[in-house]
Motif scaffolding. Structure first.
Motif, PDB file in Angstrom:
ATOM      1  N   GLU A   1       0.834  -1.192   0.000  1.00  0.00           N
ATOM      2  CA  GLU A   1       0.000   0.000   0.000  1.00  0.00           C
ATOM      3  C   GLU A   1       0.875   1.250   0.000  1.00  0.00           C
ATOM      4  N   VAL A   2       0.383   2.271  -0.673  1.00  0.00           N
ATOM      5  CA  VAL A   2       1.040   3.578  -0.660  1.00  0.00           C
ATOM      6  C   VAL A   2       0.154   4.519   0.154  1.00  0.00           C
ATOM      7  N   TRP A   3       0.766   5.235   1.086  1.00  0.00           N
ATOM      8  CA  TRP A   3       0.039   6.055   2.052  1.00  0.00           C
ATOM      9  C   TRP A   3       0.182   7.540   1.736  1.00  0.00           C
ATOM     10  N   LEU A   4      -0.752   8.309   2.250  1.00  0.00           N
ATOM     11  CA  LEU A   4      -0.600   9.755   2.254  1.00  0.00           C
ATOM     12  C   LEU A   4       0.118  10.142   3.536  1.00  0.00           C
TER      13      LEU A   4
ATOM     14  N   SER B   1      14.048  13.139  -0.141  1.00  0.00           N
ATOM     15  CA  SER B   1      13.798  14.376   0.605  1.00  0.00           C
ATOM     16  C   SER B   1      12.316  14.680   0.751  1.00  0.00           C
ATOM     17  N   ILE B   2      11.443  13.880   0.111  1.00  0.00           N
ATOM     18  CA  ILE B   2      10.011  14.164   0.165  1.00  0.00           C
ATOM     19  C   ILE B   2       9.518  14.181   1.603  1.00  0.00           C
ATOM     20  N   ALA B   3       9.893  13.185   2.395  1.00  0.00           N
ATOM     21  CA  ALA B   3       9.444  13.123   3.789  1.00  0.00           C
ATOM     22  C   ALA B   3       9.933  14.326   4.589  1.00  0.00           C
TER      23      ALA B   3
ATOM     24  N   LEU C   1       6.793   0.631   2.711  1.00  0.00           N
ATOM     25  CA  LEU C   1       8.122   0.203   3.154  1.00  0.00           C
ATOM     26  C   LEU C   1       8.832   1.322   3.888  1.00  0.00           C
ATOM     27  N   ALA C   2       8.640   2.553   3.423  1.00  0.00           N
ATOM     28  CA  ALA C   2       9.269   3.696   4.088  1.00  0.00           C
ATOM     29  C   ALA C   2       8.669   3.917   5.468  1.00  0.00           C
ATOM     30  N   ARG C   3       7.391   3.575   5.649  1.00  0.00           N
ATOM     31  CA  ARG C   3       6.739   3.750   6.940  1.00  0.00           C
ATOM     32  C   ARG C   3       7.403   2.889   8.010  1.00  0.00           C
TER      33      ARG C   3
ATOM     34  N   ALA D   1      11.101  10.248   8.798  1.00  0.00           N
ATOM     35  CA  ALA D   1      10.748  11.420   9.602  1.00  0.00           C
ATOM     36  C   ALA D   1       9.370  11.231  10.223  1.00  0.00           C
ATOM     37  N   PRO D   2       9.100  11.857  11.378  1.00  0.00           N
ATOM     38  CA  PRO D   2       7.784  11.714  12.030  1.00  0.00           C
ATOM     39  C   PRO D   2       6.699  12.447  11.244  1.00  0.00           C
TER      40      PRO D   2
END
Length: 297
Positions: free
Chosen positions: A160-163, A222-224, A239-241, A247-248
């Motif tokens: 899943e891709v999240w907002l 750098s998006i996060a 996966l990034a989550r 980043a928080p």
């Protein structure tokens, strides 16, 4: 025609600009022009349209494919001979849209095979099929389909891709959000062609909407950081989550079954992969992306 002439042709075909090609090849432009003219003379047909800007014509595109495959086979032959002669365990060349996803399996591979020479090439998915068929690279990892004959693939991950939003964003307390509700939200996005950008555009186009993009760039990592700084919201893979370095931010599900990414590994169906490339394929295909370690068995 000789190999030198053919390699120069490929650079001109890629850049479609004589002066830039001459600069990259470090030759004089008049000399390069004569080389291309001589090649066209030997073939008996023009390879470029010269009305205005230099453009590779249909004949040139046809010839380019044959040249890429021929030179790719020669390079593969050299590597195979070196491997058979015992001049090293081999070389593996991996291309990917980003290497952030592959840090752990690549590190594990290098620890297990320290003598292997690893080449990493950052490349848009649109260029991967040509690079594989020309044997410029051995393996390609992409988060969007590569449509081309002569390729094989294995699915690595479907997620899943999240907002992602800043913690103080008005949507931050929501469990899910619709695409319609995201109309007008400022998005931090990757450049056109990247899978995250294509997903964003596709989700909005399905609702006859256009995303409001306030930052577009090549530095996907750098998006996060820009989201947490309050510049906007963005689509971030699951996966990034799970990454400790993430980043928080607030994570919100997008109410669409299409808001997912599928990560796949591709290679040429007819190519002879080196032992090093076969081992890397096994390592990546056998990686447990949730646990962050090789799968058991």
């Amino acid at each position: 025609m000789d190999l030198h002439m053919l390699r120069q042709f490929l650079v001109v075909a890629r850049l479609e600009h004589l002066s830039r090609a001459a600069e990259e090849l470090r030759v004089a432009q008049p000399s390069l022009s004569r080389t291309i003219a001589r090649l066209e003379g030997e073939l008996g047909a023009p390879l470029f349209d010269r009305a205005g800007r230099l453009r590779l014509n249909d004949t040139g595109k046809l010839f380019r494919g044959h040249v890429e495959r021929a030179l790719g086979e020669l390079d593969a032959g050299r590597r195979a001979v070196a491997e058979a002669a015992g001049e090293g365990f081999g070389t593996v060349r991996l291309a990917s849209e980003t290497f952030l996803t592959f840090t752990a399996p690549l590190a594990a591979y290098k620890r297990a095979h320290p003598d292997v020479e690893v080449e990493l090439h950052q490349m848009p998915a649109a260029d991967m099929s040509r690079a594989l068929l020309a044997q410029d690279v051995d393996l390609c990892a992409a988060s969007q389909p590569i449509h081309a004959d002569g390729l094989e693939s294995v699915r690595l991950l479907d997620e899943e891709v999240w907002l992602a939003t800043p913690l103080d964003h008005p949507l931050a307390g929501r469990a899910s959000v619709t695409v319609d509700e995201l109309a007008g939200q400022p998005f931090i996005a990757a450049h056109k062609g990247h899978w995250q950008r294509r997903l964003l555009d596709r989700l909005f186009a399905a609702r006859d909407l256009t995303p409001k993009i306030v930052c577009e760039g090549d530095e996907v990592g750098s998006i996060a950081e820009l989201i947490i700084a309050g510049f906007g919201v963005g689509l971030v893979p699951g996966l990034a989550r799970r990454s400790a370095s993430m980043a928080p931010v607030a994570w919100i599900a997008v109410d669409s079954p299409d808001c997912r990414r599928t990560l796949s590994l591709y290679w040429g169906a007819g190519s002879r992969l080196s032992a090093a490339a076969r081992l890397m394929r096994t390592t990546i295909a056998g990686w447990d992306w949730i646990a962050g370690e090789p799968r058991e068995g």
